[in-house]
Design an enzyme around this catalytic site. Structure first.
Site, PDB file in Angstrom:
ATOM      1  CG  ASP A  15      28.507 -49.747 -48.078  1.00  0.00           C
ATOM      2  OD1 ASP A  15      27.227 -49.695 -48.204  1.00  0.00           O
ATOM      3  OD2 ASP A  15      29.268 -49.264 -48.905  1.00  0.00           O
ATOM      4  CB  SER A  65      27.658 -47.970 -52.077  1.00  0.00           C
ATOM      5  OG  SER A  65      26.735 -48.666 -51.083  1.00  0.00           O
ATOM      6  CG  HIS A 126      21.492 -49.307 -59.694  1.00  0.00           C
ATOM      7  ND1 HIS A 126      22.831 -49.632 -59.947  1.00  0.00           N
ATOM      8  CD2 HIS A 126      20.994 -49.752 -58.229  1.00  0.00           C
ATOM      9  CE1 HIS A 126      23.303 -50.130 -58.941  1.00  0.00           C
ATOM     10  NE2 HIS A 126      22.333 -50.339 -57.866  1.00  0.00           N
ATOM     11  NE  ARG A 188      19.131 -54.894 -57.641  1.00  0.00           N
ATOM     12  CZ  ARG A 188      19.276 -53.433 -57.092  1.00  0.00           C
ATOM     13  NH1 ARG A 188      18.212 -52.647 -56.810  1.00  0.00           N
ATOM     14  NH2 ARG A 188      20.723 -53.108 -57.027  1.00  0.00           N
ATOM     15  NE  ARG A 264      24.096 -54.176 -57.311  1.00  0.00           N
ATOM     16  CZ  ARG A 264      24.340 -55.567 -56.926  1.00  0.00           C
ATOM     17  NH1 ARG A 264      24.400 -56.456 -57.724  1.00  0.00           N
ATOM     18  NH2 ARG A 264      24.858 -55.560 -55.827  1.00  0.00           N
ATOM     19  CE  LYS A 334      28.268 -52.068 -50.419  1.00  0.00           C
ATOM     20  NZ  LYS A 334      27.084 -51.669 -50.932  1.00  0.00           N
ATOM     21  CG  ASP A 401      24.261 -51.456 -48.626  1.00  0.00           C
ATOM     22  OD1 ASP A 401      23.082 -51.043 -48.252  1.00  0.00           O
ATOM     23  OD2 ASP A 401      25.040 -51.610 -49.540  1.00  0.00           O
TER      24      ASP A 401
END
EC number: 5.4.2.12
Length: 534
Positions: A15, A65, A126, A188, A264, A334, A401
């Site tokens: 990733d 991702s 997002h 976030r 998320r 993940k 990542d």
């Protein structure tokens, strides 16, 4: 009678492991990676497109991702929600969306308020600012009496200190719209936690549902609030949930969550709608009208503005239909990507699909634990290989990542070296099983950790990603080394067809990607082979 051991295809997704020839800020080039270096020198490899239109995103849009795993698992270009919603704004159908209008009508008919909650940036991973602006237009045209905006600052898919520029765009847009107020701001890190760190979600929830200000007497200018935290060394991602004006969520209010990516946003929505909710103490809010842009979780039973398309015959489903067993493993960060997203949004495993969730370290940020849980992921993978029952094993290594997002170069280099060590162990296990190891990535990140100005870069990239094919001596493709050649200009959509090609399984018609393997003059496979039919 002993069953014959299966020679597996092992797909290791690194990733955030992109390709770049630049050395500056390139954690992957700076890191000592003897295993990956040796594999690149010895085995067939190529580079794949992992961004833009080739993965269902707008031209030039960096991959992520969710998109990467969906494209890899689907073997096709899937129109992503960013494109779908953007197209609906362009063709005006957005403004006639039944569910969006219903949320507005609820606030009007009950003389309550409409709340818009989501990530405020143009990162496109997002959410997108254009979607928020379009929502404000819908509310204005419907004459919603009170509109409160609750902004989540990014700093992860954008520059770490860019929030003020994005909020200014919103503030300028609503300057003469007296019915609209920016009510709260939250990083976030708090509002978009996905790892069940409920204290973070609670902090965001409390500010949304309370009129108390954490900083000073409200109203507070957003510039002052953000500068207050910048002066403390706190970047956008980590801004504590703060109220800058009136507009808490109350009984009977309508709420639109405008993030289109689900993973998320689930926890925050869960805290508002789930009854009973046991993760922390919540207010007893009743008669809320909650609308989410996309399906965050079917158990939440919220209205959906943009229902998902039905996606059939992804790699996992295809392998299952042939009666073969498969295994998925990743750590918490993940896990949804190698399961839910890799399967095209199917929440339940397919028949013959086993899964293993490895817990991510319980730290505030991963620069404190750059190894993450890569070693345990590797152990679980090797155990699955040694069982000799799985035809396809899918693994995600989250390190490049997650560490790339911290902006900490030294720690990211350490994480890259950890993954390289794990690949060495994985390679040995696959070799001993006479299997095939495929190494690729879902998008870039860790190869570009500095901007041209020399500041920290924490976002994804549009760079190509590696694809390496390592065959055991008795694997289904003859060659063992340099005898396999690849097509040029491949993309992530070609990975699943390549795996099916190696497994000698017919590609379903929904898969528009093509096998990367070409029948070169060195190719020793049976060119007249007949694929196994269902």
């Amino acid at each position: 009678m002993m069953k014959k051991k299966v020679h597996p295809i092992v797909l290791a997704i690194l990733d955030g492991w992109g390709h770049s020839n630049s050395h500056q800020g390139n954690a992957i080039k700076i890191a000592k990676t003897p295993t990956i270096d040796s594999l690149l020198e010895t085995y067939p490899n190529t580079l794949l497109v992992a961004s833009g239109e080739e993965v269902g995103l707008p031209k030039g849009q960096m991959g992520n991702s969710e998109v990467g795993h969906t494209t890899i698992g689907g073997g096709r270009v899937v129109e992503q929600e960013l494109v779908k919603i953007g197209n609906s704004i362009e063709n005006k159908s957005f403004f006639n969306n039944v569910q969006l209008n219903c949320a507005c009508d609820h606030a009007i008919s009950t003389q309550t308020s409409l709340h818009l909650i989501g990530l405020c940036s143009n990162g496109g991973v997002h959410s997108h600012l254009d979607h928020l602006l379009a929502l404000i237009h819908v509310a204005e045209s419907k004459k919603v009496p009170n509109l409160y905006i609750h902004l989540i600052t990014d700093g992860r898919d954008t520059n770490s200190n860019s929030a003020k520029s994005f909020i200014k765009l919103i503030a300028d847009h609503i300057e003469k719209k007296s019915f609209v107020i920016i009510s709260t701001i939250s990083g976030r890190y708090y509002a978009m936690d996905r790892d069940f760190r409920w204290s973070r979600t609670k902090a965001a929830y409390t500010v949304l549902t309370s009129d108390n200000s954490d900083i000073t007497n409200q109203p507070l200018n957003y510039n002052d609030l953000i500068d207050h935290y910048y002066n403390k060394g706190i970047s956008d991602e980590f801004i504590p949930p703060s109220r800058i004006n009136t507009g808490s969520i109350k009984d009977g209010d309508a709420i639109i969550f405008f993030n289109f990516r689900p993973d998320r946003m689930r926890q925050l929505v869960q805290a508002l709608v789930q009854k009973p909710f046991n993760c922390f103490l919540t207010k007893s809010l009743s008669h809320l009208h909650v609308l989410t842009f996309t399906n965050y979780d079917s158990s939440l039973n919220t209205a959906l503005a943009f229902p998902p398309n039905t996606l059939n015959n992804f790699l996992g489903e295809t392998i299952s239909k042939y009666g073969l067993k498969q295994f998925r493993v990743a750590e918490t960060e993940k896990y949804a990507h190698v399961t839910y997203f890799f399967n095209g949004g199917a929440e339940e495993p397919f028949s013959g699909e086993d899964r293993e969730l490895v817990s991510s370290p319980s730290v505030t940020t991963y620069d404190l634990s750059p190894d993450m849980s890569a070693e345990l992921v590797t152990q679980k993978s090797i155990s699955a290989i040694n069982k000799g029952i799985y035809s396809c094993i899918v693994i995600n290594y989250a390190n490049a990542d997650m560490l790339g997002h911290t902006g900490k170069l030294k720690e990211t280099i350490r994480s890259i070296e950890t993954v390289d060590n794990c690949i060495a162990l994985l390679f040995d296990a696959v070799s001993q099983s006479n299997g095939t190891l495929i190494i690729t990535a879902d998008h870039g990140n860790a190869e570009c950790m500095l901007t041209n100005e020399g500041t920290s870069c924490t976002s994804h990239t549009t760079n190509l990603v590696p694809f390496i094919l390592i065959e055991g001596e008795q694997a289904t493709i003859s060659g063992h080394g340099g005898q396999v050649e690849f097509r040029k200009n491949g993309s992530l959509a070609d990975v699943a067809p390549t795996i099916l090609d190696i497994l000698n399984l017919k590609k379903p018609p929904e898969m528009t990607g093509k096998s990367l393997i070409i029948n070169s003059k060195y190719e020793t496979r049976n060119l007249d082979k007949t694929f196994i039919e269902l």
